[in-house]
Design an enzyme around this catalytic site. Structure first.
Site, mmCIF file in Angstrom:
data_model
loop_
_atom_site.group_PDB
_atom_site.id
_atom_site.type_symbol
_atom_site.label_atom_id
_atom_site.label_comp_id
_atom_site.label_asym_id
_atom_site.label_seq_id
_atom_site.Cartn_x
_atom_site.Cartn_y
_atom_site.Cartn_z
ATOM 1 N N THR A 40 0.804 -1.225 0.000
ATOM 2 C CA THR A 40 0.000 0.000 0.000
ATOM 3 C C THR A 40 0.834 1.270 0.000
ATOM 4 O O THR A 40 0.285 2.363 -0.168
ATOM 5 C CB THR A 40 -0.924 0.033 1.230
ATOM 6 N N LYS A 41 2.137 1.177 0.183
ATOM 7 C CA LYS A 41 2.975 2.363 0.311
ATOM 8 C C LYS A 41 3.267 2.989 -1.047
ATOM 9 O O LYS A 41 3.074 2.385 -2.094
ATOM 10 C CB LYS A 41 4.281 2.016 1.044
ATOM 11 N N ILE A 42 3.771 4.223 -1.031
ATOM 12 C CA ILE A 42 3.988 4.965 -2.272
ATOM 13 C C ILE A 42 5.012 4.272 -3.165
ATOM 14 O O ILE A 42 4.944 4.335 -4.386
ATOM 15 C CB ILE A 42 4.394 6.433 -1.970
#
Length: 386
Positions: A184-186
């Site tokens: 889910t991280k950038i």
């Protein structure tokens, strides 16, 4: 219309490059702690002004390693009540006791006042969590407070890769910072984490602890009670390609955030958690607070059913002191955390969203809020409650 709350963005050409690199890794037989991990660490170091960067298997392990390196065992670690389970779990696994601190109503992060209330003579470290990619404008004051008392300031920067405070990168603002590369991280490695620090002693300890406490990778001499926190070469290969997109991803998300700021300014029923003047957020999340009395569950359901838009509650809908696993711990004076956790939602934001998508989100949000107002008691903004 179908707009997800978050999305993994991986262009086809990047997938092709990653696939080629994974084949080379498999053919080489060097599957862990090899050239791709080293290149990934060097890229992270360059991004953070030459600070030491140590790649590990996940962000939780990164934070635990930092706390172990700072020798918090048998002492107290202060963490915000409004954070993910892993922040507190890392402190407990490092041998510390927990002290929960309240957060600011406008930032959802630690404040100087809440840190002052939480610390004791037994406090070894304070963990600043950069919520949604933002950084608390009070970080400088909190850091000075901690330094005056020989308390380590640690950054849980899982959300904040590429974010800055007064021009300095998240992860370089305290003793050390921990990052996550969860899907889910950038930027993702599929699974992975990293430690960034300017302290050579912390960096050396991190390298030892991530590989079962061994003195050196090729030796069977264990000098610490470490763990298997190694990052595989395949995961590093994914992260290395993704890192090259970081500024592109941030620019796209900031454009969407700016449109949200503009449209929400004239929208009744919600208040955005705005970026401070001293901060440049990567906008991992775009957080808004609903007026008191708004049924968040109903709003999320309406947005999904009527417009195909997902609203997230990812920062976080239940504060730590109300999680069953932490029952019985001190939970006094945490009313702000309870309030903001109960009233916030995260608007969709990812790096291939368009401004037209953002407009659709706000239009649908305005319509759903209007419908809710007709069927419920009037909403009340925080501060108007009697």
């Amino acid at each position: 219309m179908n707009i997800a709350s978050a999305k993994i963005v991986m262009p086809a050409e990047d997938i092709d490059e990653i696939t080629r690199n994974i084949r080379l890794i498999l053919e080489s037989g060097r599957l862990i702690l090899g050239p791709y991990t080293e290149a990934f660490e060097q890229a992270l170091s360059s991004m953070h002004g030459g600070a030491h960067a140590i790649a590990v298997s996940n962000g939780t392990g990164a934070l635990e390693i930092v706390l172990r390196a700072l020798d918090v065992q048998g002492r107290q670690v202060v963490v915000p009540a409004n954070t993910f389970f892993a922040t507190a779990a890392a402190a407990l696994h490092a041998g510390a006791s927990l002290r929960f601190a309240d957060v600011g109503a406008q930032t959802m992060m630690l404040t100087l006042a809440s840190v002052e209330r939480a610390v004791t003579t037994d406090t070894a470290a304070v963990v600043m969590v950069h919520i949604g990619g933002a950084i608390s404008p009070e970080l400088g004051a909190i850091k000075a407070f901690c330094e005056a008392r020989s308390i380590h300031l640690v950054e849980d920067a899982a959300h904040a890769l590429g974010s800055t405070y007064q021009g300095r990168a998240a992860g370089t603002l305290g003793a050390a910072g921990s990052f996550s590369f969860y899907p889910t991280k950038i930027v993702t490695c599929c699974e992975g984490g990293a430690i960034v620090t300017r302290d050579a002693a912390i960096a050396r300890e991190a390298v030892i602890l991530r590989d079962q406490g061994k003195q050196a990778f090729a030796e069977n001499c264990h000098i610490r009670l470490g763990y298997n926190w190694r990052l595989s070469e395949m995961h590093a290969a994914v992260g290395l390609v993704q890192l090259r997109r970081l500024q592109q991803f941030i620019a796209a998300k900031r454009a969407v955030a700016a449109r949200y700021d503009q449209r929400i300014a004239v929208l009744d029923g919600v208040t955005p958690v705005l970026e401070a003047a001293s901060v440049r957020s990567n906008y991992h999340k775009y957080v808004v607070l609903l007026d008191a009395g708004c049924d968040r569950t109903m709003l999320r359901s309406m947005m999904q059913e009527t417009a195909g838009i997902q609203l997230g509650t990812g920062v976080y809908d239940v504060p730590l002191h109300l999680q069953p696993v932490f029952s019985g711990m001190d939970n006094t004076s945490l009313q702000v955390a309870e309030d903001v956790c109960a009233r916030h939602v995260c608007l969709p934001i990812h790096s291939d969203m368009t401004l037209a998508d953002a407009d659709c989100v706000i239009t649908a949000l305005a319509a759903c809020l209007a419908r809710l107002r007709k069927t419920a008691a009037p909403f009340v903004r925080e501060g108007e409650l009697q």
